[in-house]
Design a protein around this motif. Structure first.
Motif, PDB file in Angstrom:
ATOM      1  N   VAL A 117      -3.328  15.746  -8.954  1.00 56.19           N
ATOM      2  CA  VAL A 117      -3.372  17.197  -8.905  1.00 56.19           C
ATOM      3  C   VAL A 117      -3.236  17.703 -10.332  1.00 56.19           C
ATOM      4  O   VAL A 117      -2.404  17.220 -11.094  1.00 56.19           O
ATOM      5  N   ALA A 118      -4.102  18.634 -10.727  1.00 54.53           N
ATOM      6  CA  ALA A 118      -4.065  19.234 -12.056  1.00 54.53           C
ATOM      7  C   ALA A 118      -3.774  20.721 -11.893  1.00 54.53           C
ATOM      8  O   ALA A 118      -4.371  21.390 -11.038  1.00 54.53           O
ATOM      9  N   PHE A 119      -2.874  21.241 -12.726  1.00 60.29           N
ATOM     10  CA  PHE A 119      -2.458  22.622 -12.538  1.00 60.29           C
ATOM     11  C   PHE A 119      -2.094  23.253 -13.881  1.00 60.29           C
ATOM     12  O   PHE A 119      -1.729  22.573 -14.843  1.00 60.29           O
ATOM     13  N   ALA A 120      -2.217  24.572 -13.924  1.00 59.46           N
ATOM     14  CA  ALA A 120      -1.705  25.374 -15.034  1.00 59.46           C
ATOM     15  C   ALA A 120      -1.015  26.580 -14.393  1.00 59.46           C
ATOM     16  O   ALA A 120      -0.006  26.403 -13.724  1.00 59.46           O
ATOM     17  N   ASP A 121      -1.578  27.791 -14.551  1.00 60.54           N
ATOM     18  CA  ASP A 121      -1.025  28.938 -13.833  1.00 60.54           C
ATOM     19  C   ASP A 121      -1.477  28.952 -12.382  1.00 60.54           C
ATOM     20  O   ASP A 121      -1.034  29.792 -11.592  1.00 60.54           O
ATOM     21  N   GLU A 122      -2.380  28.011 -12.038  1.00 59.09           N
ATOM     22  CA  GLU A 122      -2.823  27.811 -10.667  1.00 59.09           C
ATOM     23  C   GLU A 122      -3.243  26.346 -10.526  1.00 59.09           C
ATOM     24  O   GLU A 122      -3.357  25.622 -11.512  1.00 59.09           O
ATOM     25  N   VAL A 123      -3.471  25.919  -9.312  1.00 57.33           N
ATOM     26  CA  VAL A 123      -3.951  24.556  -9.090  1.00 57.33           C
ATOM     27  C   VAL A 123      -5.421  24.498  -9.475  1.00 57.33           C
ATOM     28  O   VAL A 123      -6.257  25.200  -8.901  1.00 57.33           O
ATOM     29  N   VAL A 124      -5.739  23.664 -10.468  1.00 52.86           N
ATOM     30  CA  VAL A 124      -7.108  23.571 -10.992  1.00 52.86           C
ATOM     31  C   VAL A 124      -7.946  22.615 -10.156  1.00 52.86           C
ATOM     32  O   VAL A 124      -9.145  22.834  -9.947  1.00 52.86           O
ATOM     33  N   SER A 182       0.840  -1.194   0.000  1.00 50.51           N
ATOM     34  CA  SER A 182       0.000   0.000   0.000  1.00 50.51           C
ATOM     35  C   SER A 182       0.875   1.243   0.000  1.00 50.51           C
ATOM     36  O   SER A 182       1.037   1.916   1.015  1.00 50.51           O
ATOM     37  N   GLN A 183       1.472   1.533  -1.177  1.00 50.44           N
ATOM     38  CA  GLN A 183       2.231   2.765  -1.334  1.00 50.44           C
ATOM     39  C   GLN A 183       1.302   3.879  -1.808  1.00 50.44           C
ATOM     40  O   GLN A 183       0.153   3.649  -2.150  1.00 50.44           O
ATOM     41  N   HIS A 184       1.850   5.093  -1.817  1.00 49.69           N
ATOM     42  CA  HIS A 184       1.092   6.259  -2.256  1.00 49.69           C
ATOM     43  C   HIS A 184       1.607   6.708  -3.625  1.00 49.69           C
ATOM     44  O   HIS A 184       2.823   6.799  -3.844  1.00 49.69           O
ATOM     45  N   LEU A 185       0.680   6.996  -4.523  1.00 52.57           N
ATOM     46  CA  LEU A 185       0.992   7.487  -5.855  1.00 52.57           C
ATOM     47  C   LEU A 185       0.184   8.758  -6.098  1.00 52.57           C
ATOM     48  O   LEU A 185      -1.035   8.769  -5.903  1.00 52.57           O
ATOM     49  N   VAL A 186       0.855   9.810  -6.537  1.00 55.04           N
ATOM     50  CA  VAL A 186       0.186  11.063  -6.890  1.00 55.04           C
ATOM     51  C   VAL A 186       0.587  11.424  -8.316  1.00 55.04           C
ATOM     52  O   VAL A 186       1.780  11.488  -8.645  1.00 55.04           O
ATOM     53  N   ILE A 187      -0.405  11.652  -9.160  1.00 51.51           N
ATOM     54  CA  ILE A 187      -0.169  12.033 -10.547  1.00 51.51           C
ATOM     55  C   ILE A 187      -0.340  13.542 -10.658  1.00 51.51           C
ATOM     56  O   ILE A 187      -1.399  14.081 -10.316  1.00 51.51           O
ATOM     57  N   ALA A 188       0.692  14.221 -11.124  1.00 49.77           N
ATOM     58  CA  ALA A 188       0.655  15.672 -11.317  1.00 49.77           C
ATOM     59  C   ALA A 188       0.495  15.941 -12.808  1.00 49.77           C
ATOM     60  O   ALA A 188       1.382  15.619 -13.610  1.00 49.77           O
ATOM     61  N   LEU A 189      -0.624  16.535 -13.187  1.00 47.53           N
ATOM     62  CA  LEU A 189      -0.987  16.704 -14.591  1.00 47.53           C
ATOM     63  C   LEU A 189      -0.890  18.170 -14.990  1.00 47.53           C
ATOM     64  O   LEU A 189      -1.582  19.034 -14.453  1.00 47.53           O
ATOM     65  N   ASP A 190      -0.006  18.437 -15.943  1.00 47.31           N
ATOM     66  CA  ASP A 190       0.218  19.795 -16.447  1.00 47.31           C
ATOM     67  C   ASP A 190      -0.872  20.152 -17.460  1.00 47.31           C
ATOM     68  O   ASP A 190      -1.090  19.430 -18.437  1.00 47.31           O
ATOM     69  N   LEU A 191      -1.585  21.270 -17.224  1.00 46.03           N
ATOM     70  CA  LEU A 191      -2.613  21.755 -18.149  1.00 46.03           C
ATOM     71  C   LEU A 191      -2.171  23.027 -18.867  1.00 46.03           C
ATOM     72  O   LEU A 191      -3.001  23.727 -19.458  1.00 46.03           O
ATOM     73  N   GLY A 192      -0.871  23.320 -18.857  1.00 47.21           N
ATOM     74  CA  GLY A 192      -0.360  24.545 -19.457  1.00 47.21           C
ATOM     75  C   GLY A 192      -0.431  24.548 -20.974  1.00 47.21           C
ATOM     76  O   GLY A 192      -0.848  23.581 -21.615  1.00 47.21           O
ATOM     77  N   ARG A 193       0.008  25.651 -21.564  1.00 51.01           N
ATOM     78  CA  ARG A 193      -0.168  25.877 -23.000  1.00 51.01           C
ATOM     79  C   ARG A 193       0.554  24.849 -23.859  1.00 51.01           C
ATOM     80  O   ARG A 193       0.096  24.538 -24.962  1.00 51.01           O
ATOM     81  N   THR A 194       1.688  24.320 -23.391  1.00 53.53           N
ATOM     82  CA  THR A 194       2.417  23.348 -24.212  1.00 53.53           C
ATOM     83  C   THR A 194       1.647  22.039 -24.366  1.00 53.53           C
ATOM     84  O   THR A 194       1.924  21.265 -25.283  1.00 53.53           O
ATOM     85  N   MET A 195       0.675  21.792 -23.491  1.00 52.15           N
ATOM     86  CA  MET A 195      -0.115  20.556 -23.567  1.00 52.15           C
ATOM     87  C   MET A 195      -1.300  20.694 -24.511  1.00 52.15           C
ATOM     88  O   MET A 195      -2.049  19.736 -24.709  1.00 52.15           O
ATOM     89  N   ALA A 196      -1.496  21.896 -25.099  1.00 50.31           N
ATOM     90  CA  ALA A 196      -2.625  22.107 -26.001  1.00 50.31           C
ATOM     91  C   ALA A 196      -2.311  21.713 -27.434  1.00 50.31           C
ATOM     92  O   ALA A 196      -3.217  21.556 -28.255  1.00 50.31           O
ATOM     93  N   PRO A 233      -6.781  22.002 -21.651  1.00 49.99           N
ATOM     94  CA  PRO A 233      -5.561  22.823 -21.560  1.00 49.99           C
ATOM     95  C   PRO A 233      -5.877  24.304 -21.503  1.00 49.99           C
ATOM     96  O   PRO A 233      -6.887  24.769 -22.038  1.00 49.99           O
ATOM     97  N   ARG A 234      -5.011  25.050 -20.840  1.00 48.52           N
ATOM     98  CA  ARG A 234      -5.174  26.494 -20.724  1.00 48.52           C
ATOM     99  C   ARG A 234      -4.021  27.201 -21.436  1.00 48.52           C
ATOM    100  O   ARG A 234      -2.890  26.715 -21.423  1.00 48.52           O
ATOM    101  N   LEU A 235      -4.322  28.331 -22.040  1.00 52.21           N
ATOM    102  CA  LEU A 235      -3.292  29.100 -22.740  1.00 52.21           C
ATOM    103  C   LEU A 235      -2.537  29.979 -21.743  1.00 52.21           C
ATOM    104  O   LEU A 235      -2.577  31.209 -21.790  1.00 52.21           O
ATOM    105  N   ALA A 236      -1.870  29.309 -20.815  1.00 53.82           N
ATOM    106  CA  ALA A 236      -1.106  30.005 -19.781  1.00 53.82           C
ATOM    107  C   ALA A 236       0.116  29.151 -19.445  1.00 53.82           C
ATOM    108  O   ALA A 236       0.137  27.933 -19.683  1.00 53.82           O
ATOM    109  N   GLU A 237       1.141  29.816 -18.913  1.00 49.87           N
ATOM    110  CA  GLU A 237       2.339  29.098 -18.492  1.00 49.87           C
ATOM    111  C   GLU A 237       2.046  28.294 -17.225  1.00 49.87           C
ATOM    112  O   GLU A 237       1.339  28.765 -16.335  1.00 49.87           O
ATOM    113  N   ALA A 238       2.588  27.104 -17.160  1.00 52.46           N
ATOM    114  CA  ALA A 238       2.400  26.265 -15.978  1.00 52.46           C
ATOM    115  C   ALA A 238       3.232  26.806 -14.816  1.00 52.46           C
ATOM    116  O   ALA A 238       4.425  27.086 -14.969  1.00 52.46           O
ATOM    117  N   ASP A 239       2.602  26.971 -13.673  1.00 48.10           N
ATOM    118  CA  ASP A 239       3.285  27.426 -12.457  1.00 48.10           C
ATOM    119  C   ASP A 239       3.694  26.183 -11.661  1.00 48.10           C
ATOM    120  O   ASP A 239       2.974  25.723 -10.776  1.00 48.10           O
TER     121      ASP A 239
END
Length: 453
Positions: free
Chosen positions: A294-301, A247-261, A325-331
């Motif tokens: 966790v999903a994020f772009a210029d803020e945590v979505v 029972s380990q922990h896994l967290v997926i961090a998903l970038d929604l910034g402009r490069t993902m569009a 995706p958002r047309l913003a830089e990922a923070d």
């Protein structure tokens, strides 16, 4: 008065739904040709009149026969949820309850954003017969869509007229991340054939196995795990099933910034990342790990806290469904500061992003390095096959030379960023979009096998 209006409206609908077939204009042209011979041959006038009267009689008879279409039934069967980027089956059915054979053509009003294979099917349906046809739709974006009418165009054996009848079958459909990989994993997992999907077996070394339960033997099980006494009692092979301390922990961090569009093929980079996230979450839940996102772009979505159990796959699918995706830089800094506050214990953090832009890559390098002190960090980047094609292609014109130089620079920046990440203790994975889901899951299983998480 109301009854007269209703009958007039019915006749108007009938007239609007009737069309001449190819055969009728051809016969009219033949009759006209016979009529033109009248100055030379007087009997041709009577022959032309007889042909026209026969055509009128046959057309009226065909008109009456086409009422058989009113006794036809048509319906559509499909899943309530479609998978983005995958072939989703839709089954059309028609039943002929009349006493007449009909030649039919079926048209389905599916969402125009979907790509359909094949053309409108044409077939002959005998009395009391049922016809079925399955075609496939490929949606290219997640979201809510709607089916419209199902249309039948029919003609009788006379073939002079055609009648069109529409069935109002409005049906909503939701396009989710690729659930077909999840179903395929479940099916092959039950049959012990995950290798057919390209997935490796999970063999955890150096950990004790605890007996959990008995189950029926399936081909591929090790003979040393067969419970021979239980097999003798039941008259068939029974296998001992063991449980791991896993029972380990896994967290997926998903970038929604402009490069993902940007698009790779028919899907955006984010769609590929979302599909990989869903399959990874499902496999991890199957392995009884805690899974969060966790999903994020210029803020945590959005943030989905880690939970354990098979129901977590459904929660993950619903979490991923509306993401765009958002047309913003990922923070990156803000996202991982937030994640650090939420995840106090050691876990595997899988970052799905794109290392295309040097500035954003530098920011990611600066943020991920401190995370390796407490967590295992895996950075997953897209292998851009379009850049590979531009680099491998010999430039012939000045524009192609510029494109070649830019593509080469981007590839070098990308390779340099990945190398720096590895030198600072961050695990990396560079995979083609078509292989991303399987590559991410295999890397996760390899980390579990090596007891790194």
């Amino acid at each position: 008065m109301t009854g007269i209006r209703r009958r007039l409206r019915h006749l108007s609908d009938w007239a609007n739904s009737l069309f001449p077939s190819v055969r009728l204009p051809g016969l009219l042209i033949l009759s006209a040709a016979v009529l033109m011979l009248t100055p030379v041959c007087r009997p041709c006038l009577y022959l032309s009149v007889a042909l026209n009267l026969a055509l009128v009689a046959l057309a009226l008879a065909d008109y009456r026969l086409l009422k058989a279409v009113d006794q036809c039934e048509a319906w559509r069967e499909r899943d309530d949820v479609f998978s983005v980027g995958a072939r989703n089956p839709v089954t059309l059915s028609v039943r002929n309850r009349s006493a007449l054979s009909l030649h039919l053509e079926v048209g389905d009003e599916h969402p125009h954003e979907f790509t359909a294979d094949g053309e409108s099917p044409r077939f002959r349906l005998d009395p009391d017969g049922t016809w079925q046809h399955t075609y496939y739709l490929v949606p290219h974006r997640r979201g809510d869509y709607r089916f419209g009418r199902l249309t039948l165009r029919a003609r009788t054996p006379l073939g002079l007229l055609q009648r069109q009848r529409a069935f109002d079958l409005p049906q909503p459909v939701a396009v989710y991340p690729n659930l077909q990989d999840v179903r395929k994993y479940n099916l092959l997992g039950r049959r012990n054939r995950l290798e057919q999907m390209g997935l490796r077996r999970l063999r955890v070394r150096g950990r004790s196995l605890e007996f959990e339960s008995l189950r029926d033997y399936v081909p591929g099980d090790e003979l040393r795990h067969v419970h021979w006494k239980a097999s003798a009692r039941k008259g068939k092979l029974v296998t001992k099933q063991y449980d791991l301390e896993r029972s380990q922990h896994l967290v997926i961090a998903l970038d929604l910034g402009r490069t993902m569009a940007s698009r790779l093929g028919d899907l955006t980079k984010l769609d590929h990342a979302v599909n990989a996230s869903l399959l990874l979450a499902h496999v991890a839940s199957f392995c009884e790990d805690y899974v969060g996102l966790v999903a994020f772009a210029d803020e945590v979505v959005g943030y989905l806290p880690p939970h354990k159990g098979r129901h977590q796959t459904g929660r993950v699918a619903r979490f991923l469904y509306p993401l765009e995706p958002r047309l913003a830089e990922a923070d990156y800094r803000g996202a991982f500061l937030y994640l650090g506050q939420q995840c106090r214990r050691r876990c595997l953090i899988v970052v799905l992003t794109d290392l295309l832009d040097p500035e954003s890559s530098a920011q990611l390098l600066h943020v991920l390095s401190p995370l390796t002190r407490r967590h295992v960090v895996l950075c997953v980047a897209f292998g851009d096959y379009e850049l590979a094609e531009l680099v491998s292609r010999a430039p012939r014109q000045q524009r192609e030379l510029y494109e070649h130089a830019v593509a080469l620079t981007l590839r070098q920046d990308r390779a340099r960023a990945l190398a720096i990440l590895r030198s600072r203790g961050v695990l990396t994975l560079d995979a083609a979009p078509s292989d991303l889901s399987i590559a991410v899951v295999n890397r996760y299983l390899a980390l579990k096998e090596e007891a790194l998480i």
